[in-house]
Each structure stands twice: as C-alpha cells, then as structure tokens.
Write a protein that holds these residues in place. Structure first.
Motif, PDB file in Angstrom:
ATOM      1  N   GLY A  96      55.818  42.709  93.985  1.00 59.09           N
ATOM      2  CA  GLY A  96      56.494  43.500  93.195  1.00 59.09           C
ATOM      3  C   GLY A  96      57.540  43.935  93.958  1.00 59.09           C
ATOM      4  N   THR A  97      58.908  43.938  93.131  1.00 54.24           N
ATOM      5  CA  THR A  97      60.115  44.362  93.687  1.00 54.24           C
ATOM      6  C   THR A  97      60.471  45.579  92.960  1.00 54.24           C
ATOM      7  N   ILE A  98      61.462  46.177  93.618  1.00 49.37           N
ATOM      8  CA  ILE A  98      62.174  47.745  93.152  1.00 49.37           C
ATOM      9  C   ILE A  98      63.132  47.236  92.089  1.00 49.37           C
ATOM     10  N   GLY A  99      63.627  46.058  92.245  1.00 45.52           N
ATOM     11  CA  GLY A  99      64.795  45.791  91.170  1.00 45.52           C
ATOM     12  C   GLY A  99      64.058  45.553  89.837  1.00 45.52           C
ATOM     13  N   GLY A 100      62.944  44.741  89.901  1.00 45.37           N
ATOM     14  CA  GLY A 100      61.926  44.164  88.731  1.00 45.37           C
ATOM     15  C   GLY A 100      61.504  45.461  88.203  1.00 45.37           C
ATOM     16  N   SER A 101      61.176  46.484  89.036  1.00 44.44           N
ATOM     17  CA  SER A 101      60.330  47.551  88.489  1.00 44.44           C
ATOM     18  C   SER A 101      61.375  48.551  87.692  1.00 44.44           C
ATOM     19  N   ILE A 102      62.758  48.517  88.078  1.00 46.27           N
ATOM     20  CA  ILE A 102      63.617  49.608  87.361  1.00 46.27           C
ATOM     21  C   ILE A 102      64.173  48.616  86.213  1.00 46.27           C
ATOM     22  N   ALA A 103      64.364  47.385  86.243  1.00 42.18           N
ATOM     23  CA  ALA A 103      64.776  46.678  85.206  1.00 42.18           C
ATOM     24  C   ALA A 103      63.927  46.654  83.932  1.00 42.18           C
ATOM     25  N   ASN A 104      62.576  46.655  84.520  1.00 40.21           N
ATOM     26  CA  ASN A 104      61.556  46.641  83.174  1.00 40.21           C
ATOM     27  C   ASN A 104      61.464  47.908  82.720  1.00 40.21           C
ATOM     28  N   ASN A 105      61.551  48.870  83.691  1.00 43.13           N
ATOM     29  CA  ASN A 105      61.683  50.423  83.094  1.00 43.13           C
ATOM     30  C   ASN A 105      60.455  50.645  82.156  1.00 43.13           C
ATOM     31  N   ASP A 106      59.355  50.373  82.779  1.00 39.55           N
ATOM     32  CA  ASP A 106      58.076  50.935  82.094  1.00 39.55           C
ATOM     33  C   ASP A 106      58.039  52.415  82.302  1.00 39.55           C
ATOM     34  N   PRO A 107      57.485  52.951  81.130  1.00 38.34           N
ATOM     35  CA  PRO A 107      57.564  54.448  80.943  1.00 38.34           C
ATOM     36  C   PRO A 107      56.697  55.142  82.017  1.00 38.34           C
ATOM     37  N   ALA A 108      55.603  54.328  82.408  1.00 36.76           N
ATOM     38  CA  ALA A 108      54.701  54.749  83.620  1.00 36.76           C
ATOM     39  C   ALA A 108      55.084  54.265  85.001  1.00 36.76           C
ATOM     40  N   ALA A 109      56.030  53.486  85.154  1.00 33.30           N
ATOM     41  CA  ALA A 109      56.646  53.076  86.500  1.00 33.30           C
ATOM     42  C   ALA A 109      56.900  54.259  87.392  1.00 33.30           C
ATOM     43  N   ASP A 110      56.743  53.921  88.697  1.00 33.97           N
ATOM     44  CA  ASP A 110      57.103  55.036  89.668  1.00 33.97           C
ATOM     45  C   ASP A 110      58.537  55.048  90.074  1.00 33.97           C
ATOM     46  N   TYR A 111      59.037  53.896  90.241  1.00 30.72           N
ATOM     47  CA  TYR A 111      60.550  53.676  90.763  1.00 30.72           C
ATOM     48  C   TYR A 111      61.389  54.747  89.916  1.00 30.72           C
ATOM     49  N   PRO A 112      61.332  54.565  88.634  1.00 34.73           N
ATOM     50  CA  PRO A 112      62.577  55.065  87.684  1.00 34.73           C
ATOM     51  C   PRO A 112      62.627  56.667  88.259  1.00 34.73           C
TER      52      PRO A 112
END
Lengths: 261, 153
Positions: A105-121
């Motif tokens: 998993g990548t940081i860019g992928g995490s924020i582009a997906n913007n899951d409401p429960a993701a950590d990176y945002p």
C-alpha cells in the motif's frame, strides 16, 4: 474480477495521457483490486504508476518532509528520516493494516482513495500538507472533498505529499480490531503557526476539529479538552460504533494524543 | 494478454497471461503451485501470502502483469533437498495447525518476520501475524511454533 487493459506507465506524462473517466491509476492496489473483485468498481484501463521512479522516495528539508506518492507504508514506517523529523507520521504508517498491506500500500493511493476511515488523510490535515500533482499544488484542507472524494481530476497524478514538520504531534487511533482501519483516529499537531486536530473515522470525510484546536491554542493540555462539547450530529453510526460513542472517542483520543505529544 | 518473465522458487518462468490475472491465479491455475491458498480473495485472510523480491505480500491482490521481472517464493520453495524449512518443522512439532488452510500463508509470513527480527516476543509475533487469520488454533501454538523456529534458525 471484470477484465481491463493493464498499462505500466513509464512516466507521469504517459500515465496522465492514458487516463480517462473510465480508468484508475494503480499503485499498491490494496483498495483498488479488492474493490474490483467485489464488483464495487470496474475500469476499462488500469494504469500502473509503480515503475515511475520519481514518484517514490522520502526527502527531508529543514521544515518539511516530502514523500513520493508510491512510497509504501512500510518505507515510511521504517524511515529513519521520518522517525526523526515527524515520529508520529512513522508511527501512523506502522499502524496501517497488516505487514503485507504495508509492503504494498502507498501513501498516494491512500489519500487519493480518501476512505473516511483511512489514517493518512488525518496526517495531511494535521501536518498542513501540500499535495503536489502533475498540474498543481493543493492544500490538504481543499484536497479532501467528501466520502471517497477528492478534488483530483481523472487525468491528474499525485506526485508527492509535503508535510510541515510540527513542534510536536501525536496520532492516536481506536482501530477496528479486524481491519485496523480507524473507528476513530485523532492527529494533534502543534505548529509555530497554529494547532490542527485532524479527525478520521468519525464522519464521512476527514476534518480539522476547530473547537478542539481552539481550546488547545489557549492551553495545550489534555485538561483543556474537558470542557469542549463534541456533537455526535453528522457522525458515522455503524455496527462498529454508534455516533454518540464516536463523539466520545474523539474527545478521549484527542486527550490521549495531547498527552502523548 | 501480456507476456511476463519472472522467477518462481528459483526457476525462470515465461508465460502469456490475461491483464487481470492475479499472482495467486498465476501460481495456482497456470503454474499448478496450489500450496498458495485463496481464502477471502480480498487481502484480509493471508492464506495467499508469498514472498516477492524478499518481502511478504498477499498474492491475491497483486496483478501478475505488474510483477514482470520479480523473484517469487511460495510455500513450495521453502524446503530444500527434501528437508523441511525450520519454520515448517516448527509448525509440525508445535502443532501450529489444525485444518491447515491458513498454514502456507502463516509460514510465509512468519519466515518474513524472522528475516527482520531474529528473536521476536510473543506480542511482536502476534502483531506481525495480524494479517493472517486462523479459525482453528486460537493462535497459541502458531506463536509457539514461530518461537521454536526462531530458536533453531
């Protein structure tokens, strides 16, 4: 999984050119591929950006830490530079998913997906991040628009995320015991310019809790949070936690984060 | 279709595959390496864990097309000269399995742990195996097996 055309882009220009309203960029694929398997998403073209070298890596300058979009969670978690400059960010990365997810998993992928429960945002909000794409630089506060929604255009590629190094900071989360997604995650960061409290998991989109930040600006201690009222209106309510419970946990974890700063 | 060349358990493999073929699909359906199991198929259960370029990943959520040029090790590649890997021996000795469905993933994941941490504590083992789900053992003997292997490796 429905069929698609797989492309491995050699540079950002090619990736952007291949993109359309019916395509997705692929980095780690930790959300994209399961979503396609479950029939929640389908695309005509999958554009792999993993082999574009300039999208990966960590750079620390005096005031900022810049992380390339395809940098993996395990790389952030184990980076000596990140641990030194923003230890809370390395700790956040270490708490995402499981070791195999962190290896892909990548940081860019995490924020582009913007899951409401993701950590990176929440880190982006707390650490005054600037999201650099192939077209522009976007403030984190403007980047996250809503549930799984950002201001990115379909041909726009995230290149790097630049975080401001705070004076002190801490990310504390109540993880879902199975998925390790945040039922509640609170990222408190104290900068020379002000205090941010990034909250994830609570609502449909990450947000900066201005009431908590205001109370902490007057007095940076966990007791300052006691008098802040957190409304459960607009908070998520699901099998994992009711909105009232989430509201209470935002407060509890904000206090925990301040104490850990 | 895409033509890919990779190394699987030390052997060079060149195959023509569909764009949406996953690594677990390539291993099981095309290369007949059925030791890698598919449980949830959405990267939660860990039965499909293999090593790619020395790191453990979930093969159900990796596209084979994107692994062109990689080195893959599966559970079939652990034993050498007919002798089980110390982790496999330890799972056997400590009864670290019951039905065995999760075991290939558990073993591959645990081998990766010991690469980075020679003598992990119980908690470190449990944390590392977060992404490997077992519905039989209650994990106790799995942790004991990893510790046993650590003492032998």
């Amino acid at each position: 999984m429905k069929t698609f055309n797989y492309h491995s882009a050699k540079d950002v220009k090619e990736a952007s050119k291949l993109a359309s309203s019916n395509s997705a960029f692929l980095a780690g694929g930790m959300t994209t591929i399961p979503s396609m398997k479950l029939g929640l998403a389908s695309y005509k073209d999958i554009i792999d950006i993993k082999r574009i070298k300039k999208l990966s890596g960590i750079k620390v300058s005096g005031k900022t830490v810049t992380i390339g979009a395809t940098t993996k969670h395990s790389e952030v978690a184990n980076s000596k530079d990140v641990k030194k400059a923003i230890p809370s960010l390395a700790a956040l990365a270490e708490g995402i998913g499981d070791p195999q997810v962190r290896n892909r998993g990548t940081i860019g992928g995490s924020i582009a997906n913007n899951d409401p429960a993701a950590d990176y945002p929440s880190a982006c909000i707390a650490l005054n991040a600037t999201i650099h794409t192939n077209n522009r630089s976007i403030d984190a506060e403007k980047f996250f628009r809503g549930m799984f929604e950002t201001c990115l255009k379909s041909t726009e590629v995230i290149e790097a995320i630049e975080f401001s190094i705070p004076e002190k900071s801490s990310y504390q989360k109540l993880p879902n015991p199975a998925s390790r997604y945040a039922i509640i995650g609170v990222y408190v960061a104290k900068h020379k310019t002000g205090i941010n409290v990034g909250v994830t998991g609570a609502k449909s989109c990450v947000y900066n809790d201005k009431d908590l930040a205001g109370a902490l600006t007057k007095n940076f201690s966990s007791s300052a949070i006691d008098s802040v009222k957190i409304s459960s209106s607009g908070m998520n309510s699901d099998i994992h936690a009711s909105s009232d419970y989430r509201a209470n946990m935002v407060k509890a974890f904000a206090k925990k984060a301040v104490d850990a700063c | 279709m895409k033509k890919i060349a990779l190394e699987v358990n030390g052997k060079k493999v060149t195959k023509e595959i569909s764009d949406h073929t996953t690594l677990s699909g390539l291993l099981r359906d095309i290369l007949n390496l059925t030791g890698t199991h598919i449980g949830c198929d959405t990267s939660q259960c860990g039965a499909c864990v293999v090593h790619v370029d020395g790191k453990s990943i979930k093969s159900c959520t990796a596209l084979a097309a994107d692994l062109d040029g990689s080195k893959v090790t599966t559970i079939e590649g652990l034993a050498s000269n007919g002798k089980l890997h110390p982790m496999q021996e330890a799972f056997k000795k400590m009864h670290g399995l019951q039905c065995g469905f999760c075991t290939p993933g558990m073993v591959m994941s645990a081998v990766d742990l010991l690469k980075n941490k020679k003598n992990p504590s119980d908690q470190e083992i449990r944390d590392w195996l977060e992404g490997n789900i077992c519905r039989c053992t209650g994990y106790h003997n799995i942790v004991a097996a990893v510790k046993e292997a650590a003492s032998k490796m």
